[in-house]
Design an enzyme around this catalytic site. Structure first.
Site, mmCIF file in Angstrom:
data_model
loop_
_atom_site.group_PDB
_atom_site.id
_atom_site.type_symbol
_atom_site.label_atom_id
_atom_site.label_comp_id
_atom_site.label_asym_id
_atom_site.label_seq_id
_atom_site.Cartn_x
_atom_site.Cartn_y
_atom_site.Cartn_z
ATOM 1 N N GLY A 75 4.025 -1.292 4.101
ATOM 2 C CA GLY A 75 3.246 -2.346 4.587
ATOM 3 C C GLY A 75 3.218 -3.699 4.133
ATOM 4 O O GLY A 75 2.381 -4.296 4.208
ATOM 5 N N ASP B 187 -1.894 -1.673 10.790
ATOM 6 C CA ASP B 187 -2.155 -1.591 9.196
ATOM 7 C C ASP B 187 -2.891 -2.700 8.854
ATOM 8 O O ASP B 187 -3.245 -2.853 7.486
ATOM 9 C CB ASP B 187 -0.628 -1.295 8.452
ATOM 10 C CG ASP B 187 -0.234 0.206 8.660
ATOM 11 O OD1 ASP B 187 -0.967 0.985 8.987
ATOM 12 O OD2 ASP B 187 0.849 0.016 8.008
ATOM 13 N N LYS C 223 0.887 -1.314 0.036
ATOM 14 C CA LYS C 223 -0.108 0.016 0.244
ATOM 15 C C LYS C 223 0.966 1.389 0.115
ATOM 16 O O LYS C 223 2.093 1.021 0.438
ATOM 17 C CB LYS C 223 -0.973 0.059 1.263
ATOM 18 C CG LYS C 223 -0.230 0.025 2.358
ATOM 19 C CD LYS C 223 0.280 1.520 3.212
ATOM 20 C CE LYS C 223 1.073 1.419 4.448
ATOM 21 N NZ LYS C 223 1.770 2.608 4.771
#
Length: 283
Positions: free
Chosen positions: A103, A139, A14
């Site tokens: 992430g 996350d 991401k």
């Protein structure tokens, strides 16, 4: 004995189109206001049946995780929660470096939970997987559904949004890692909210991104790592219409209207000794 045909699942990374740190909470965590965007670049998890046990291995980038990879922790969490012990061999094909704000590890953990849910037939709904994912990291819940989502709380309160563009995204990953802990320490926030969340339309436009979006980590990270600040300036010099640090870094990404311009920029950054990955949004 539960068996299944070998299969693979992508663990897309991401970027944060915007990341505002609203303040530190009494429990030590920070309240965020962010827009997560899934990309097509990421790791891949490969699954095969095993006769007797769970086995994990990793190929690709050499990562020293101390034997505590998030994929293993996701397996343990799923097993303890559901009581379903899946006997399988999992190979993580690692492409996303740690400490780069993409992430990668969180995506791996979410992909593992989704795969185990599929293999075991546990039938957990997305909401239940998101609840499990939050136990692995702030996350991780985003990656259960992916796409583009507004995140608040510590990142686990999610709301889907839409975007009216699908322009190429160039990830520039310098040969340095940024400590998330040190990046937060550089913010010097008090135990109360200092910032209000941005109010935006459910359909995000380029004007929203260029006028409203910012990353609160940039001042401290750019001060500590001037070479990362220069990457952002160089992206704008090469006609990116938007550029930003992702997460707490070290990745800086640029969004381009023209793929040829993005390819030329990719070549430039690679010549400078950076990893440069040209990809596109998902969702």
């Amino acid at each position: 004995m539960l068996t299944f045909q070998p299969f693979s699942i992508d663990a897309h990374c991401k970027i944060n189109l915007s990341l505002r740190i609203l303040g530190q909470r009494p429990d030590g965590y920070h309240n965020l206001d962010t827009i997560f965007q899934e990309l097509k670049f990421g790791d891949t998890l490969h699954f095969e049946s095993h006769d007797t046990r769970f086995e994990f291995s990793m190929t690709g980038l050499a990562i020293d995780d101390g034997g505590n990879n998030i994929v293993i922790r996701a397996y343990d969490l799923f097993t303890q929660t559901t009581g379903r012990k899946v006997k399988c061999r999992v190979r993580l094909e690692k492409r996303v470096p740690p400490g780069t704000g993409l992430g990668g590890g969180s995506a791996d953990g979410a992909a593992m939970l989704k795969a185990l849910n599929q293999i075991s037939g546990a039938g957990l709904a997305d909401e239940q997987l998101i609840e499990l994912a939050a136990k692995l990291g702030a996350d991780v819940p985003f990656f259960i559904r992916g796409g583009i989502q507004h995140g608040s709380g510590i990142g686990e309160v999610l709301e889907p949004v839409e975007m009216d563009f699908r322009d190429p995204v160039l990830l520039v990953i310098p040969p340095v890692q940024v400590s998330t802990k040190q990046a937060f320490e550089g913010l010097r926030l008090e135990l109360t909210d200092q910032w209000a969340p941005v109010t935006f339309r459910r359909l995000l436009t380029k004007a929203d991104v260029t006028q409203l979006f910012e990353n609160h980590f940039e001042p401290s990270v750019f001060h500590t790592y001037p070479q990362i600040s220069k990457i952002k300036a160089d992206l704008f010099d090469r006609d990116a219409w938007f550029a930003s640090l992702s997460g707490s870094g070290s990745t800086v990404y640029g969004v381009f209207e023209d793929r040829k311009l993005a390819e030329a920029a990719q070549s430039f950054f690679q010549r400078q000794g950076n990893t440069a990955v040209l990809t596109e949004p998902v969702g």
